[in-house]
Design a protein around this motif. Sequence first.
Motif, PDB file in Angstrom:
ATOM      1  N   CYS A  31       2.966  13.680  -5.201  1.00 38.62           N
ATOM      2  CA  CYS A  31       2.322  12.186  -5.397  1.00 38.62           C
ATOM      3  C   CYS A  31       3.081  11.539  -4.398  1.00 38.62           C
ATOM      4  CB  CYS A  31       2.580  11.810  -6.709  1.00 38.62           C
ATOM      5  SG  CYS A  31       1.477  12.784  -7.865  1.00 38.62           S
ATOM      6  N   ALA A  32       2.274  10.465  -3.565  1.00 37.25           N
ATOM      7  CA  ALA A  32       2.955   9.560  -2.770  1.00 37.25           C
ATOM      8  C   ALA A  32       2.275   8.090  -2.792  1.00 37.25           C
ATOM      9  CB  ALA A  32       2.920  10.258  -1.339  1.00 37.25           C
ATOM     10  N   LEU A  33       3.440   7.154  -2.353  1.00 31.97           N
ATOM     11  CA  LEU A  33       2.725   5.860  -2.419  1.00 31.97           C
ATOM     12  C   LEU A  33       3.320   5.119  -0.924  1.00 31.97           C
ATOM     13  CD1 LEU A  33       3.551   4.541  -5.823  1.00 31.97           C
ATOM     14  CD2 LEU A  33       1.190   4.538  -4.928  1.00 31.97           C
ATOM     15  N   LYS A  34       2.503   4.504  -0.442  1.00 32.48           N
ATOM     16  CA  LYS A  34       2.941   3.514   0.712  1.00 32.48           C
ATOM     17  C   LYS A  34       1.926   2.314   0.838  1.00 32.48           C
ATOM     18  CE  LYS A  34       4.431   3.528   5.577  1.00 32.48           C
ATOM     19  NZ  LYS A  34       4.386   4.192   6.612  1.00 32.48           N
ATOM     20  N   ASN A  35       2.496   1.115   0.828  1.00 31.47           N
ATOM     21  CA  ASN A  35       1.729   0.115   1.095  1.00 31.47           C
ATOM     22  C   ASN A  35       0.449  -0.213   0.137  1.00 31.47           C
ATOM     23  OD1 ASN A  35       3.534  -0.693   2.948  1.00 31.47           O
ATOM     24  ND2 ASN A  35       2.156   0.307   4.526  1.00 31.47           N
ATOM     25  N   GLY A  36       0.851   0.208  -1.315  1.00 29.25           N
ATOM     26  CA  GLY A  36      -0.274   0.218  -2.228  1.00 29.25           C
ATOM     27  C   GLY A  36      -1.300   1.291  -2.157  1.00 29.25           C
ATOM     28  N   VAL A  37      -1.194   2.221  -1.301  1.00 27.67           N
ATOM     29  CA  VAL A  37      -2.118   3.483  -1.225  1.00 27.67           C
ATOM     30  C   VAL A  37      -1.451   4.762  -1.821  1.00 27.67           C
ATOM     31  CG1 VAL A  37      -3.064   4.902   0.374  1.00 27.67           C
ATOM     32  CG2 VAL A  37      -2.907   2.586   0.968  1.00 27.67           C
TER      33      VAL A  37
END
Length: 117
Positions: A31-37
């Motif tokens: 699971c990953a997050l970057k800049n709200g994505v």
Amino acid sequence: KAVKAILTADDWFWWMPAANGMGTTGISDFCALKNGVFLAIETKFGKNTVSALQRAFLNSVRSHESFAFVVTEKNVEFLQSWIAAFNRATIAASKNAKPTTEDGAAMLNAIAAMSDF
């Protein structure tokens, strides 16, 4: 290892949920997050296939307007391609510009290559 390297190199906040039966059944390997994505990645090697519970989780992620991919040793380069094009498109959007046709095509091609579940 390749998925870890790609996400780390591009500065995604990522984690691998516990697969010991104590967590959500069918949750993706990454699971990953970057800049709200939000991004969910199920990894498979060889002839392993996505289970029904894994497919349900991936579809649930997509139904919430996030990204869900299945990455194998045969399509891992598409993850790198998607991230690169996504980054360029995000930068363009932050400047009120449209993404290039090439980046849009690269993202769509990558999504198609990693959506065989």
